[in-house]
Design an enzyme around this catalytic site. Structure first.
Site, short mmCIF file in Angstrom:
data_model
loop_
_atom_site.label_atom_id
_atom_site.label_comp_id
_atom_site.label_asym_id
_atom_site.label_seq_id
_atom_site.Cartn_x
_atom_site.Cartn_y
_atom_site.Cartn_z
CB VAL A 115 -1.26 3.05 4.99
CG1 VAL A 115 -1.85 1.93 5.81
CG2 VAL A 115 -2.34 4.09 4.67
N GLY A 116 2.04 2.56 5.31
CA GLY A 116 3.16 1.68 5.66
C GLY A 116 3.77 2.08 7.01
CB CYS A 148 3.18 0.24 -7.06
SG CYS A 148 3.57 -1.43 -7.58
N GLY A 197 0.85 -1.20 0.00
CA GLY A 197 0.00 0.00 0.00
C GLY A 197 0.87 1.24 0.00
CB SER A 198 -0.01 4.76 0.56
OG SER A 198 -0.66 4.60 1.80
CD GLU A 250 7.02 -5.49 -1.89
OE1 GLU A 250 7.25 -4.57 -2.69
OE2 GLU A 250 7.79 -6.43 -1.70
P1 NAD Z 1 -3.50 2.35 1.13
O1 NAD Z 1 -2.19 2.41 1.83
O2 NAD Z 1 -4.45 3.46 1.28
O3 NAD Z 1 -4.31 1.02 1.57
C1 NAD Z 1 -3.71 -0.26 1.55
C2 NAD Z 1 -4.41 -1.15 2.56
O4 NAD Z 1 -4.23 -0.61 3.86
C3 NAD Z 1 -5.92 -1.30 2.35
O5 NAD Z 1 -6.27 -2.66 2.55
C4 NAD Z 1 -6.52 -0.39 3.41
O6 NAD Z 1 -7.76 -0.87 3.90
C5 NAD Z 1 -5.48 -0.44 4.52
N1 NAD Z 1 -5.42 0.83 5.27
C6 NAD Z 1 -5.67 2.08 4.80
N2 NAD Z 1 -5.49 2.99 5.77
C7 NAD Z 1 -5.13 2.30 6.88
C8 NAD Z 1 -4.81 2.69 8.22
N3 NAD Z 1 -4.84 3.97 8.61
N4 NAD Z 1 -4.48 1.71 9.10
C9 NAD Z 1 -4.43 0.42 8.72
N5 NAD Z 1 -4.74 0.00 7.48
C10 NAD Z 1 -5.08 0.93 6.57
O7 NAD Z 1 -3.13 2.08 -0.40
P2 NAD Z 1 -4.10 2.01 -1.65
O8 NAD Z 1 -4.64 3.38 -1.92
O9 NAD Z 1 -5.03 0.88 -1.50
O10 NAD Z 1 -3.04 1.61 -2.80
C11 NAD Z 1 -2.25 2.53 -3.45
C12 NAD Z 1 -0.83 2.58 -2.87
O11 NAD Z 1 -0.26 1.29 -2.83
C13 NAD Z 1 0.10 3.39 -3.75
O12 NAD Z 1 0.91 4.20 -2.94
C14 NAD Z 1 0.95 2.35 -4.47
O13 NAD Z 1 2.20 2.78 -4.88
C15 NAD Z 1 1.04 1.30 -3.41
N6 NAD Z 1 1.33 0.01 -4.02
C16 NAD Z 1 2.54 -0.56 -3.83
C17 NAD Z 1 2.84 -1.77 -4.46
C18 NAD Z 1 4.16 -2.47 -4.29
O14 NAD Z 1 4.27 -3.61 -4.69
N7 NAD Z 1 5.17 -1.82 -3.76
C19 NAD Z 1 1.87 -2.37 -5.25
C20 NAD Z 1 0.65 -1.74 -5.42
C21 NAD Z 1 0.37 -0.55 -4.79
#
Ligand code: NAD
Length: 482
Positions: A210-211, A262, A206-207, A228
């Protein structure tokens, strides 16, 4: 037995029926994880084969779900969601015996008589959290690694791709009991509750924002993490690049999934000598791929939701206000949240477009004269997830390789490195921690246990007190020569 609420940091009063289900599920996973960890190569391969069969059986349901979620074209679903997971499964099946085998390593002379090896033991119960942009691939590819490593897994898909989750549930229910692989649906609240549990490993995609939340929650339990994450992946095109191949690869990698990738090229850094021809060829290629009237294309996905759609439009508007010029904008693809491929020049480095990950079909083009400017710009930003160099000059390629850092790099290619399970996939610092895919994914879900086996009756302990001059001489000898 259900864990003590307080031990895992959840206040009893705030526990809802949903959270109590999560706790029961977690306990069931922990109880099962010992049995799963003792599974042998044959058992794990059988699980992977069963997953493969189930995916193929539910292929239509996956396509339907993803079409409903964001109009993703069926061919793109096969190519970028289903096939990569099948490849990952097949790669794991072919290599699992080798991965699981104890690895013998040399033993220093000071430990004479002993044998040393590394055992890859399953970490236990894992949590896999996925984003919405590749809602199938990014949930199931880590699951393949977890199964290969002998872990149980709780899967938390993205709430923004709920129709895809319906298909994933069918796939999982067909081949696993709930205490081995299960799906917990929900948004931030559910994710937050899961993150309080003492998982043995968390694999988050994810982002970066949030990471950080995930990593600090994991730190409370000292749970290991694979992160990731995202970032701005630059694409450099130098004065020697073959523009025909460059353009077709960039158009493919940038606009597949409507730019919601991503590792999509986030922005272009092009040598001034190539800029004009590049823009001309980009327009031709876009029209070739998506038609002159992109309103009629069925070959591009939509933007996932209103929030992302508004974010992209605001970004573009702000860049224009700061002086950017749109050099090409196809007609909107007609779907409710469609944004057509857009090429932008003269973008201010202070604009959101150059400060945030774009994650959509907007492509800024920045012109450079000297390659040092390129390196300075890239180094002024967080280390990206990917970096691409288009060039025929080995000297230039080496220069960009040696003077930048990124999770992965594509030379005369974009986004395809994820397709090779023999390469580690992942970011560095802000774009991620740990690597995934193939053996690298297997290792993330494994504890690499160092085993020293001493069969001799006497060993290093003969150097224990009293420290005689003879022992001191022997230690000095070891320090000098071994
Ligand atoms: P996101 O970080 O908003 O959400 C990812 C997951 O985290 C979701 O399941 C969501 O429910 C959960 N989440 C959201 N906020 C949270 C919080 N405060 N506490 C705990 N869990 C939470 O990401 P997104 O908008 O779903 O995806 C887009 C992002 O993911 C982009 O930044 C993209 O670059 C990244 N991404 C990375 C890869 C990789 O392989 N490195 C692949 C795809 C996407």
């Amino acid at each position: 037995m259900i864990s003590e609420w307080s031990m895992i940091g959840i206040d009893k009063k705030e526990v809802t029926a949903e959270a109590s289900d999560v706790l029961q599920l977690f306990d069931a996973h922990q109880a099962k994880s010992r049995k799963v960890s003792l599974s042998n190569v044959k058992d794990r391969k059988a699980k992977l084969r069963s997953l493969e069969r189930s995916i193929l059986k539910h292929r239509d349901a996956i396509c339907e779900g993803m079409h409903r979620d964001f109009n993703k074209p069926a061919t793109e679903i096969d190519l970028t969601e289903i096939y990569p997971v099948l490849l990952e499964i097949r790669h794991a099946i072919s290599n699992l015996s080798h991965w699981m085998k104890d690895e013998n390593v040399p033993t220093p002379l000071s430990l004479f008589g002993a044998k040393s090896k590394i055992r890859f033991e399953p970490k236990g119960t894992s949590l896999i959290i996925a984003p919405w942009n590749y809602p199938f691939q990014l949930l199931l590819a880590p699951l393949v690694s977890a199964i290969a490593a002998g872990c149980t897994s709780v899967l938390k898909p993205s709430e923004s791709a709920a129709n895809t989750t319906i298909a994933i549930k069918k796939i999982i229910q067909d081949c696993f009991n709930e205490d081995e692989v299960s799906i917990v649906e929900g948004g931030v609240e559910v994710s937050t509750k899961l993150l309080k549990l003492k998982f043995d490993h968390i694999f988050f995609t994810g982002s970066s924002q949030v990471g950080k939340i995930v990593m600090s929650a994991a730190a409370k339990n000292l749970t290991s993490v694979t992160l990731e994450l995202g970032g701005k992946s630059p694409t450099i095109i130098d004065e020697t690049a073959d523009l025909n191949a460059t353009v077709s690869r960039i158009v493919w990698a940038k606009f597949i999934n409507a730019g919601q990738t991503c590792i999509a090229p986030d922005y272009i850094l092009i040598h001034e000598a190539q800029k004009e021809e590049f823009v001309k060829k980009m327009v031709e290629q876009l029209e070739k791929n998506y038609g002159k009237n992109t309103a009629e294309t069925k070959d591009m996905a939509s933007i996932i939701n209103q929030k992302q759609f508004d974010r992209l439009n605001t970004m573009l508007k702000q860049a224009i206000e700061l002086g950017a010029k749109v050099v090409f904008k196809g007609v909107s693809n007609g779907s409710e949240k469609g944004i057509a491929p857009t090429l932008i020049e003269g973008v201010s480095l202070d604009s959101q477009l150059m400060q945030e990950e774009i994650f959509g079909p907007l492509l800024p083009i920045i012109i450079y004269e000297d390659k040092r400017e390129v390196v300075d710009l890239i180094q002024s930003k967080d280390k990206p997830l990917a970096l691409y160099v288009y060039s025929k000059s080995k000297k230039n390629i080496d220069y960009f390789l040696n003077n930048t850092s990124s999770g992965g790099i594509g030379i005369n290619m974009s986004a395809a490195h994820i397709g090779n399970s023999n390469l580690p996939f992942g970011g560095v610092n802000n774009s991620g921690i740990g690597k995934s895919r193939g053996r690298f994914g297997f290792l993330e879900f494994s504890n690499q246990r160092g085993i020293l086996d001493q069969k001799m009756k006497s060993s290093i302990e003969f150097l224990s007190p009293p420290y005689t001059s003879g022992k001191q001489k022997l230690i000095s000898f070891l320090m000098k020569y071994f």
